[in-house]
Design an enzyme around this catalytic site. Structure first.
Site, mmCIF file in Angstrom:
data_model
loop_
_atom_site.group_PDB
_atom_site.id
_atom_site.type_symbol
_atom_site.label_atom_id
_atom_site.label_comp_id
_atom_site.label_asym_id
_atom_site.label_seq_id
_atom_site.Cartn_x
_atom_site.Cartn_y
_atom_site.Cartn_z
ATOM 1 N N LYS A 193 -20.197 8.196 -6.920
ATOM 2 C CA LYS A 193 -19.346 9.324 -7.330
ATOM 3 C C LYS A 193 -18.418 8.885 -8.463
ATOM 4 C CE LYS A 193 -15.243 10.694 -6.195
ATOM 5 N NZ LYS A 193 -14.701 11.290 -7.426
ATOM 6 N N GLU A 267 -12.237 -3.279 -6.017
ATOM 7 C CA GLU A 267 -11.697 -3.766 -7.294
ATOM 8 C C GLU A 267 -10.526 -2.856 -7.605
ATOM 9 O OE1 GLU A 267 -10.516 -4.100 -10.547
ATOM 10 O OE2 GLU A 267 -12.353 -3.376 -11.496
ATOM 11 N N CYS A 301 -7.365 -2.126 -15.492
ATOM 12 C CA CYS A 301 -6.790 -2.764 -14.304
ATOM 13 C C CYS A 301 -6.313 -4.174 -14.598
ATOM 14 C CB CYS A 301 -7.807 -2.757 -13.174
ATOM 15 S SG CYS A 301 -9.438 -3.239 -13.717
ATOM 16 N N GLU A 398 1.872 -0.882 -11.374
ATOM 17 C CA GLU A 398 0.845 -0.674 -12.392
ATOM 18 C C GLU A 398 1.138 0.648 -13.111
ATOM 19 O OE1 GLU A 398 -3.189 0.055 -10.929
ATOM 20 O OE2 GLU A 398 -3.911 -1.354 -12.427
HETATM 21 P P1 NDP Z 1 -7.826 6.695 -7.534
HETATM 22 O O1 NDP Z 1 -7.862 5.408 -6.835
HETATM 23 O O2 NDP Z 1 -7.284 7.870 -6.820
HETATM 24 O O3 NDP Z 1 -9.279 7.109 -8.026
HETATM 25 C C1 NDP Z 1 -10.377 6.246 -8.192
HETATM 26 C C2 NDP Z 1 -11.650 6.921 -7.672
HETATM 27 O O4 NDP Z 1 -11.560 7.124 -6.267
HETATM 28 C C3 NDP Z 1 -11.904 8.314 -8.235
HETATM 29 O O5 NDP Z 1 -13.288 8.533 -8.312
HETATM 30 C C4 NDP Z 1 -11.292 9.201 -7.187
HETATM 31 O O6 NDP Z 1 -11.765 10.504 -7.238
HETATM 32 C C5 NDP Z 1 -11.706 8.489 -5.924
HETATM 33 N N1 NDP Z 1 -10.890 8.728 -4.749
HETATM 34 C C6 NDP Z 1 -9.638 9.245 -4.661
HETATM 35 N N2 NDP Z 1 -9.230 9.249 -3.380
HETATM 36 C C7 NDP Z 1 -10.237 8.749 -2.643
HETATM 37 C C8 NDP Z 1 -10.409 8.476 -1.251
HETATM 38 N N3 NDP Z 1 -9.452 8.731 -0.371
HETATM 39 N N4 NDP Z 1 -11.557 7.926 -0.849
HETATM 40 C C9 NDP Z 1 -12.530 7.607 -1.738
HETATM 41 N N5 NDP Z 1 -12.429 7.855 -3.047
HETATM 42 C C10 NDP Z 1 -11.291 8.401 -3.508
HETATM 43 O O7 NDP Z 1 -7.068 6.510 -8.879
HETATM 44 P P2 NDP Z 1 -6.382 7.632 -9.745
HETATM 45 O O8 NDP Z 1 -7.402 8.180 -10.626
HETATM 46 O O9 NDP Z 1 -5.642 8.623 -8.894
HETATM 47 O O10 NDP Z 1 -5.314 6.782 -10.531
HETATM 48 C C11 NDP Z 1 -4.068 6.486 -9.921
HETATM 49 C C12 NDP Z 1 -3.624 5.110 -10.312
HETATM 50 O O11 NDP Z 1 -4.577 4.168 -9.846
HETATM 51 C C13 NDP Z 1 -3.562 4.863 -11.802
HETATM 52 O O12 NDP Z 1 -2.337 5.246 -12.316
HETATM 53 C C14 NDP Z 1 -3.772 3.394 -11.876
HETATM 54 O O13 NDP Z 1 -2.546 2.744 -11.665
HETATM 55 C C15 NDP Z 1 -4.687 3.100 -10.726
HETATM 56 N N6 NDP Z 1 -6.110 2.953 -11.121
HETATM 57 C C16 NDP Z 1 -6.645 1.734 -11.162
HETATM 58 C C17 NDP Z 1 -7.929 1.569 -11.575
HETATM 59 C C18 NDP Z 1 -8.550 0.228 -11.634
HETATM 60 O O14 NDP Z 1 -9.538 0.048 -12.343
HETATM 61 N N7 NDP Z 1 -8.073 -0.737 -10.904
HETATM 62 C C19 NDP Z 1 -8.759 2.685 -12.003
HETATM 63 C C20 NDP Z 1 -8.124 3.966 -11.865
HETATM 64 C C21 NDP Z 1 -6.850 4.064 -11.459
HETATM 65 P P3 NDP Z 1 -11.059 11.554 -8.216
HETATM 66 O O15 NDP Z 1 -10.555 10.837 -9.416
HETATM 67 O O16 NDP Z 1 -12.156 12.477 -8.560
HETATM 68 O O17 NDP Z 1 -9.942 12.148 -7.445
#
Ligand code: NDP
Length: 885
Positions: A193, A267, A301, A398
């Site tokens: 997803k 990750e 990240c 972050e």
């Molecule tokens: P999330 O962790 O919410 O999203 C990452 C992925 O997980 C997306 O596909 C999201 O879906 C999905 N997701 C959200 N909630 C769940 C759940 N309960 N179970 C399984 N999958 C889920 O990150 P955000 O996009 O909300 O970003 C928020 C913060 O996270 C950022 O500001 C940043 O600090 C951090 N981040 C870190 C990343 C990294 O590479 N380490 C990458 C992205 C964010 P959907 O987006 O469709 O809601």
């Protein structure tokens, strides 16, 4: 040349002219469907519009999944796994991956445009980094598909089954490649997803996958928001979960999967320190700082979001940095000259604004690049905060945006302390001319990737992933491949249920018996209450007859022991006087009584609880009182293990090998004593079994010899040079995770214990282990061997008592880095895994029955190894942070 007296100006304006890439190349359609079972299908969720963050205009409609669609996708992946993918050879699988790699390369320009339109990142980054690296990941993993047995994980690595994968929005196609390619190479099928805000590039990848004729169902792509991600990772049909995203969601996933036995890799976030020493080539370092935090708008990240500058050069570095950042071009992501593109979403922009406002409020000084900011689209200008202290939110959290926090340090030690002072541990940067300092710093960083005199380099051959709350598992390289393979060779049977094997089968003693076997001071003299407790608790459980039988047998033996002890009037005496025979007591010579204590920090303290519990021998007779460890004892043991970690992990591999070998020698010298001890206590059948005792003692000795020999092989077998693209030398090296808390198996009291301890300490970890509850005496006797060996105090700490009482404190302890739950009952395992999610601890929790008489594999060792990847340019450092040659 201007003629004399001419009024023509000689001033030339060197501004860049716009160089927009054509959006038409992206061939964006009005609507996109999901890809399930080899077909493009409508999901049963509502369509969503994906937005171009550079313009805030809708790009396309995307069909999304319902929960029922998740079921369908998992079913398609399972059918594909069973019917095709698990049956074709690795060589054939590899050829499909090559096709996908080529397909991405062939449509690279289109994919770059799609990515930039949907994500907001500059086209030059999509074109030069994201898309080629995505293709390279498929290419690299294609080559592994027919060589899995040569990957160093044992002779018969096996696919896990169906992988459920969730990826974020910052590198949509690249993250898809990082997840899908190793999964397929290892023989798994996939349901993946993407993030709701960036679904398009992976749906173009679906077309490439379809064109590659990949068998239907091998890759399934479902779209939707977090609820669909949650439904996917929690789906009972999934065998392996891989997640990239926020630490908060990562913790939720780890917690919700507790007890399922599913393999997870996470990750998560980071707050990397980029450390500039006073001897660093400043101009190059400034380029590295810029690349570290402004690449991909800081939506990375591993971004170098905390700049640590040595105080003596801080002013110079900050001045040059501001001058350089002021030249970065912010704006239309589709312009080939743009350096900083759009923030991915209005939500993320609001997060960045709120955190930078907190920086102002907490007293940091904000500097903002004077670059023009477009009126439309989600943009945030490059920002640098100085006067930052470690406690500020902008130094701890972050931000995931183009925002840098600058801190200073005076000495290398201070730099290390500040760099590591974060719950995260994904990456770090070091800038210095001194080779020895680079390697010293690289080793001292608790981070999965260390870039030296460069930053933000990635390659499929080089493992990537975090320490601590940045998650666990690696992506890329051999280490990444192992996340998709079952390589545990010591297990004999499959789990009878998704929730794992029954308590009785795993431990020989049930949860009920464990919890009912209470401390002696809380037990009435007849032992009836204990038996009643055991029976009562057992009746509540839904476990099988075998479990109840084991429970009652234990209760019966304990009752008899207490009755016997009561007869001679000693059981309530916490000094633990031995009563070898009721008829001879007080008439024959009284032997010197032995009190079985705990083993903590190289010493034998009594339990702080002041409690003991009785242990019986194979005839059911009282054998001794064992200490009932308390929460305070657990804490003391962790602090002893933490104290010992530095010395033990820093000892040479040769040295550690010598010490472990010496323990084997000493055990050999006390073989007769252990034979006697094991022969006299209850075996798994409850009867004296001298043959089994001899086998266990001999195998325990051999196991120590085996792992002594691993100490100086681990680095070579699990680490090595990474043949990365570009002028860099990169290597990955395994490192110990830290302090491991373990529950020894509740059977094979010596062999099981040694089989847990040895692979953990061989790589430099230290351990707090809870011994077999019903038969702890061999453990404490082993401790006597350890205490008189060369093993430094605190490397191994042994607690006796009730795992249900002690282990939750260890699982929640902030200074414990990992758990080995081999000996935990199913219900306790779930509870502990949930607690471990609070600080993203690594958990080794096999749900199958270990057979310690088998040749040990490497899985137990690898479960407690981190992989650190280090990069350095070869040749002189250039302005781009690479080689000058
Ligand atoms: P999330 O962790 O919410 O999203 C990452 C992925 O997980 C997306 O596909 C999201 O879906 C999905 N997701 C959200 N909630 C769940 C759940 N309960 N179970 C399984 N999958 C889920 O990150 P955000 O996009 O909300 O970003 C928020 C913060 O996270 C950022 O500001 C940043 O600090 C951090 N981040 C870190 C990343 C990294 O590479 N380490 C990458 C992205 C964010 P959907 O987006 O469709 O809601």
């Amino acid at each position: 040349m201007t003629p004399p007296g001419s009024s023509i100006s000689t001033h030339l304006d060197w501004d860049y002219a716009p160089a927009p890439e054509s959006a038409a190349i992206g061939r964006i359609r009005d609507r996109y469907q999901m890809y399930v079972g080899g077909r493009f299908v409508d999901g049963r969720g509502d369509d969503v519009k994906t937005i171009n963050p550079g313009t805030e205009e809708a790009l396309a409609s995307v069909s999304t999944a319902s929960i029922a669609d998740v079921d369908d996708a998992v079913a398609a992946a399972r059918a594909a796994y069973d019917q095709t993918w698990s049956r074709i050879s690795g060589a054939e699988r590899g050829k499909y991956l090559y096709r996908i790699a080529r397909g991405i390369a062939e449509r690279a320009r289109e994919l770059a445009v799609v990515e930039t339109l949907d994500n907001g990142k500059p086209i030059k980054e999509s074109r030069d980094v994201d898309i080629p690296t995505a293709s390279a990941h498929f290419f690299y993993h294609a080559g592994w598909a027919d060589k899995l047995q040569h990957a160093g994980f044992g002779p018969s690595p096996r696919a896990l089954g169906v992988a459920g994968q969730v990826i974020p929005w910052n590198f949509p196609l690249l993250m898809a490649a990082w997840k899908i390619a190793p999964a397929l190479a290892a023989g798994n099928t996939v349901v993946i997803k993407p993030a709701e805000t960036t679904p398009l590039s992976i749906l173009v990848l679906a077309e490439i996958i379809a064109d590659a004729d990949l068998p239907p169902g091998v890759v399934n792509i479902i779209t939707g928001a977090g609820d669909i991600g949650a439904a996917l990772v929690n789906h009972p049909g999934i065998d392996k979960v891989a997640f990239t995203g926020s630490t908060e969601v990562g913790k939720q996933i780890q917690s919700s999967l507790a007890g399922t036995g599913r393999k997870i890799t996470l990750e998560l976030g980071g707050k990397a320190a980029n450390i500039i020493f006073d001897d660093a080539p400043v101009d190059q370092a400034v380029e590295g700082i810029v690349n570290g935090i402004f690449f991909n708008q800081g939506h990375v990240c591993c971004a170098g979001s905390r700049l640590l500058v040595q105080e003596s050069v801080a002013d110079e570095v900050v001045e040059k940095l501001r001058a350089r950042v002021a030249t970065l071009r912010l704006g239309d992501p589709m312009d080939k000259n743009t350096d900083v593109g759009a923030i991915n979403s209005a939500t993320q922009l609001a997060t960045i604004r709120s955190l930078t406002d907190a920086g102002d409020a907490e007293g940091a000084s904000r500097w903002t690049s004077p670059c023009p900011v477009p009126d439309r689209g989600f943009f945030f200008p490059p920002t640098v905060f100085t006067d930052v202290s470690q406690s500020m939110r902008i130094a701890r959290e972050e931000i995931f945006g183009p925002v840098l926090s600058v801190l200073t340090f005076r000495t290398p030690d201070e730099a290390v302390a500040k760099a590591n002072n974060t719950p995260y541990g994904l990456s770090a940067g070091v800038w210095t001319e001194k080779g020895s300092r680079i390697l010293g710093m690289a080793s001292a960083m608790r981070a999965g990737v260390v870039w030296a005199n460069t930053f933000n380099r990635f390659d499929p051959t080089a493992a990537f992933g975090g320490y601590k709350e940045s998650g666990f598992g690696r992506e890329g390289g051999r280490a990444g491949l192992s996340a998709y393979l079952d390589t545990d060779d010591e297990f004999v049977s499959e789990s009878p249920s998704a929730s794992g094997i029954s308590d009785a089968a795993n431990s020989g003693i049930s949860d009920a018996a464990n919890s009912a076997v209470t401390d002696s001071s809380a037990t009435d003299s007849s032992g009836d209450r204990r038996a009643r407790q055991v029976r009562g608790a057992s009746a509540d459980t839904a476990s099988a007859d075998a479990e109840e039988a084991a429970t009652l047998a234990v209760a019966e033996r304990l009752s008899e022991a207490e009755a016997l002890a009561d007869a001679v009037g000693v059981i309530a005496d916490p000094s633990g006087i031995e009563t070898p025979d009721a008829t001879t007591v007080r008439t024959a010579r009284i032997g010197v009584a032995k009190t079985y204590k705990l083993y903590i920090g190289g010493a034998f303290p009594r339990s702080e609880s002041g409690r003991t519990y009785p242990v019986v021998d194979s005839s059911g007779a009282f054998a001794a009182n064992a200490a009932q460890a308390s929460r305070k004892d657990a804490r003391d043991a962790v602090s002893a293990a933490r104290k010992a970690f530095r010395g033990w992990s820093g000892a040479t591999a040769y040295n550690r090998g010598q010490v472990i070998y010496r323990i084997a020698e000493m055990l050999e010298g006390r073989r007769a004593q252990f034979l006697d001890l094991l022969g006299s206590i209850a075996g798994d059948t409850g009867v004296r079994d001298t043959a089994a005792a001899a086998r266990d003692v001999d195998l325990s000795i051999d196991r120590l010899v085996h792992f002594a020999g691993w100490t100086d092989k681990i680095a070579a077998v699990f680490g090595g040079a990474n043949p990365v693209a570009g002028p860099y030398f990169s290597f990955s090296t395994p490192e110990p995770t830290g302090v491991v808390a373990a529950i020894a198996p509740q059977a094979n009291p010596l062999l099981g214990l040694v089989s847990v301890i040895a692979p953990i300490i061989t790589s430099g970890n230290t351990i707090v282990v809870i011994a077999d509850r019903s038969q702890p005496l061999p453990a404490i006797t082993l401790a006597e061997v350890l205490a008189t060996s060369d093993l430094p105090g605190g490397v191994v700490n042994i607690l006796t008592g009730d795992p249900a009482e002690i282990a939750p404190h260890l699982a929640a302890h902030g200074d414990v880095n990992a758990l080995d739950l081999t000996g935990a009952s199913a219900s306790l395992r779930t509870e502990l895994e949930r607690a471990a999610a609070g600080t993203v601890k690594r958990v080794y929790a096999p749900t199958r029955v270990p057979d310690f008489t088998r040749e040990p594999g490497t899985a137990r060792m690898r479960a407690f190894l981190e992989t650190k990847t280090v990069w350095h340019p070869t040749g002189a450092v250039s302005l781009a942070g690479g080689s000058g040659y």
